[in-house]
Design a protein around this motif. Structure first.
Motif, PDB file in Angstrom:
ATOM      1  N   TRP A  76      67.669  42.622  25.230  1.00 54.79           N
ATOM      2  CA  TRP A  76      67.786  44.079  25.180  1.00 54.79           C
ATOM      3  C   TRP A  76      67.310  44.779  26.469  1.00 54.79           C
ATOM      4  CZ3 TRP A  76      70.037  48.220  24.150  1.00 54.79           C
ATOM      5  CH2 TRP A  76      69.407  49.462  24.038  1.00 54.79           C
ATOM      6  N   PRO A  77      66.188  44.365  27.095  1.00 60.60           N
ATOM      7  CA  PRO A  77      65.771  45.024  28.340  1.00 60.60           C
ATOM      8  C   PRO A  77      66.814  44.941  29.455  1.00 60.60           C
ATOM      9  CG  PRO A  77      63.948  43.767  27.433  1.00 60.60           C
ATOM     10  CD  PRO A  77      65.164  43.396  26.632  1.00 60.60           C
ATOM     11  N   ARG A  78      67.669  43.921  29.442  1.00 63.92           N
ATOM     12  CA  ARG A  78      68.711  43.793  30.463  1.00 63.92           C
ATOM     13  C   ARG A  78      69.830  44.811  30.245  1.00 63.92           C
ATOM     14  NH1 ARG A  78      68.600  37.955  29.438  1.00 63.92           N
ATOM     15  NH2 ARG A  78      70.799  38.051  28.799  1.00 63.92           N
ATOM     16  N   LEU A  79      70.064  45.151  28.986  1.00 63.57           N
ATOM     17  CA  LEU A  79      71.147  46.079  28.652  1.00 63.57           C
ATOM     18  C   LEU A  79      70.670  47.529  28.579  1.00 63.57           C
ATOM     19  CD1 LEU A  79      74.149  46.345  27.706  1.00 63.57           C
ATOM     20  CD2 LEU A  79      73.301  46.094  25.366  1.00 63.57           C
ATOM     21  N   GLN A  80      69.417  47.711  28.246  1.00 58.62           N
ATOM     22  CA  GLN A  80      68.884  49.054  27.988  1.00 58.62           C
ATOM     23  C   GLN A  80      69.126  50.058  29.131  1.00 58.62           C
ATOM     24  OE1 GLN A  80      64.759  49.029  26.872  1.00 58.62           O
ATOM     25  NE2 GLN A  80      64.804  51.113  26.077  1.00 58.62           N
ATOM     26  N   PRO A  81      68.891  49.694  30.404  1.00 61.56           N
ATOM     27  CA  PRO A  81      69.126  50.671  31.489  1.00 61.56           C
ATOM     28  C   PRO A  81      70.572  51.183  31.541  1.00 61.56           C
ATOM     29  CG  PRO A  81      67.871  48.795  32.290  1.00 61.56           C
ATOM     30  CD  PRO A  81      68.340  48.433  30.922  1.00 61.56           C
ATOM     31  N   LYS A 138      74.190  55.940  30.310  1.00 62.78           N
ATOM     32  CA  LYS A 138      75.366  56.525  29.662  1.00 62.78           C
ATOM     33  C   LYS A 138      74.979  57.516  28.558  1.00 62.78           C
ATOM     34  CE  LYS A 138      78.893  54.306  31.615  1.00 62.78           C
ATOM     35  NZ  LYS A 138      80.085  54.970  32.178  1.00 62.78           N
ATOM     36  N   LYS A 139      74.087  57.076  27.680  1.00 67.55           N
ATOM     37  CA  LYS A 139      73.679  57.913  26.545  1.00 67.55           C
ATOM     38  C   LYS A 139      72.304  57.454  26.065  1.00 67.55           C
ATOM     39  CE  LYS A 139      75.756  60.063  22.485  1.00 67.55           C
ATOM     40  NZ  LYS A 139      76.923  60.068  21.566  1.00 67.55           N
ATOM     41  N   ASP A 140      71.272  58.163  26.513  1.00 69.87           N
ATOM     42  CA  ASP A 140      69.912  57.727  26.224  1.00 69.87           C
ATOM     43  C   ASP A 140      69.562  57.750  24.737  1.00 69.87           C
ATOM     44  OD1 ASP A 140      69.981  60.453  26.014  1.00 69.87           O
ATOM     45  OD2 ASP A 140      68.150  60.823  27.161  1.00 69.87           O
ATOM     46  N   THR A 141      70.196  58.656  23.958  1.00 67.92           N
ATOM     47  CA  THR A 141      69.887  58.722  22.520  1.00 67.92           C
ATOM     48  C   THR A 141      70.252  57.425  21.804  1.00 67.92           C
ATOM     49  OG1 THR A 141      72.035  59.776  22.130  1.00 67.92           O
ATOM     50  CG2 THR A 141      70.117  61.231  22.331  1.00 67.92           C
ATOM     51  N   LEU A 142      71.342  56.796  22.242  1.00 70.97           N
ATOM     52  CA  LEU A 142      71.755  55.523  21.634  1.00 70.97           C
ATOM     53  C   LEU A 142      70.735  54.427  21.913  1.00 70.97           C
ATOM     54  CD1 LEU A 142      75.623  55.176  22.159  1.00 70.97           C
ATOM     55  CD2 LEU A 142      74.373  55.401  20.017  1.00 70.97           C
ATOM     56  N   ALA A 143      70.215  54.418  23.124  1.00 76.35           N
ATOM     57  CA  ALA A 143      69.197  53.422  23.485  1.00 76.35           C
ATOM     58  C   ALA A 143      67.947  53.604  22.628  1.00 76.35           C
ATOM     59  CB  ALA A 143      68.848  53.543  24.968  1.00 76.35           C
ATOM     60  N   ILE A 144      67.563  54.865  22.419  1.00 76.42           N
ATOM     61  CA  ILE A 144      66.381  55.158  21.594  1.00 76.42           C
ATOM     62  C   ILE A 144      66.621  54.736  20.147  1.00 76.42           C
ATOM     63  CG2 ILE A 144      64.920  57.023  20.693  1.00 76.42           C
ATOM     64  CD1 ILE A 144      65.531  58.529  23.361  1.00 76.42           C
ATOM     65  N   GLN A 154      64.575  51.807  18.139  1.00 74.47           N
ATOM     66  CA  GLN A 154      63.846  52.110  16.909  1.00 74.47           C
ATOM     67  C   GLN A 154      64.318  51.234  15.749  1.00 74.47           C
ATOM     68  OE1 GLN A 154      61.212  53.795  16.490  1.00 74.47           O
ATOM     69  NE2 GLN A 154      61.100  53.789  14.243  1.00 74.47           N
ATOM     70  N   SER A 155      65.632  50.971  15.701  1.00 69.13           N
ATOM     71  CA  SER A 155      66.164  50.119  14.625  1.00 69.13           C
ATOM     72  C   SER A 155      65.596  48.708  14.710  1.00 69.13           C
ATOM     73  CB  SER A 155      67.698  50.081  14.666  1.00 69.13           C
ATOM     74  OG  SER A 155      68.170  49.426  15.834  1.00 69.13           O
ATOM     75  N   VAL A 156      65.352  48.234  15.928  1.00 67.81           N
ATOM     76  CA  VAL A 156      64.754  46.907  16.118  1.00 67.81           C
ATOM     77  C   VAL A 156      63.285  46.915  15.693  1.00 67.81           C
ATOM     78  CG1 VAL A 156      64.106  45.159  17.825  1.00 67.81           C
ATOM     79  CG2 VAL A 156      66.352  46.218  17.947  1.00 67.81           C
TER      80      VAL A 156
END
Length: 321
Positions: free
Chosen positions: A265-270, A275-281, A285-287
């Motif tokens: 996940w840290p590799r994909l998160q940036p 693109k859309k920070d809300t999706l990353a958050i 949180q789901s994890v």
């Protein structure tokens, strides 16, 4: 002398220009060829699509449909193998995928045959019960008629009895309308929503094998230039594996999946944040919530949290494509 000198200069310039144009065209052709060779073959796209469809089919317990899809996967795998080998896919990787494909094939076809026999037995049972019901109805009707004839010669009370017989027959007739509804056995009335909630150990084993097959897809996509980052497919595999493993009580295996998610996940998160920070958050949180319910070893809550994480992954895929 000067004219001859100027002519030579012009000739050299023309030759240089021709060489430059030729080199540019050659470079463009080389880039085009390289781009074409790096683009994923249609067989890989078909394999990926079939693996997704197969998981959906298995979750619905449609074993006949799954048998057809798994046969198609063998064909697509054979078509893709040549391209994969040219790209340097190791024999070990190919053997692992082929082994998992064969395992899933055996499980699904065996289950499809078993399901076919069960359906035939169910139809036989229904036919026998319907025949028994029809014979019972005829017997009741025959008894009603004989009772009416014996009381037909009596006076007064006989007439009342006859009326009573007619009333009784009409009552049977009214009941026949409801009894003629299609017979449905308890085995056919199992809940259709969330089929895997009522899955047997054998059915869960098939679902787990179907998920395990998708583990190989990310590596295959990395051999080519694809729009979707392979990390998305890796995360999707591990979340699905957690979902099925929780129903099987394989909590030690789930810990390994969570460790892999923490690494990928840290590799994909940036990229997602850009693109859309809300999706990353949301996914993060789901994890976090998924880890909490896994620690409780609660299979039902784990399933719900996995579904939320998978929905977030779907949105991330749509955003990055």
């Amino acid at each position: 002398m000067k004219k001859h000198y100027l002519f030579n200069i012009v000739l050299l310039l023309l030759l240089s220009l021709m060489l430059l144009v030729g080199c540019q065209k050659k470079q463009e052709k080389s880039n085009t060829d390289s781009s074409e060779s790096n683009s994923p073959p249609s067989a890989l796209e078909d394999l990926q699509k079939l693996s997704e469809e197969l998981i959906a089919t298995v979750s619905k317990k449609d074993w006949a449909g799954g048998a057809e899809q798994i046969k198609s996967m063998h064909s697509k795998w054979n078509a893709f193998f040549a391209d994969a080998q040219k790209k340097g896919m190791p024999t070990e990787k190919a053997d692992e995928f082929n082994k998992d494909l064969n395992t899933l094939t055996t499980l699904i076809i065996s289950k499809a045959m078993e399901d076919s026999k069960d359906k035939a037995a169910l139809e036989y049972k229904k036919t026998a019960l319907e025949l028994e019901r029809t014979m019972s109805k005829k017997s009741e009707s025959s008894q009603g008629q004989s009772g009416g004839e014996s009381s037909g010669g009596s006076d007064g009370s006989g007439g009342q009895s006859g009326n009573s017989g007619q009333s009784s027959q009409s009552g049977h007739g009214g009941g026949s309308e409801s009894s003629e509804k299609e017979l449905k056995l308890p085995e056919e009335a199992l809940p259709d929503s969330y089929p895997l909630m009522t899955a047997t150990p054998d059915e869960l084993e098939i679902a787990h094998a179907a998920v395990k097959l998708t583990k190989h897809i990310p590596y295959m996509t990395e051999l080519f230039k694809t729009k979707l980052p392979s990390e998305i497919l890796i995360l999707k595999y591990h979340i699905r594996n957690i979902k099925i493993s929780s129903k099987q009580g394989k909590w030690d295996e789930i810990k390994k999946d969570l460790e892999e998610i923490d690494e990928v996940w840290p590799r994909l998160q940036p990229k997602v944040m850009e693109k859309k920070d809300t999706l990353a958050i949301q996914f993060n949180q789901s994890v976090v919530e998924l880890k909490d319910v896994v620690a409780q070893k609660d299979s039902t809550l784990t399933t719900i949290k996995c579904d939320i994480a998978l929905e977030n992954i779907k949105k991330i895929s749509e955003t990055l494509e």
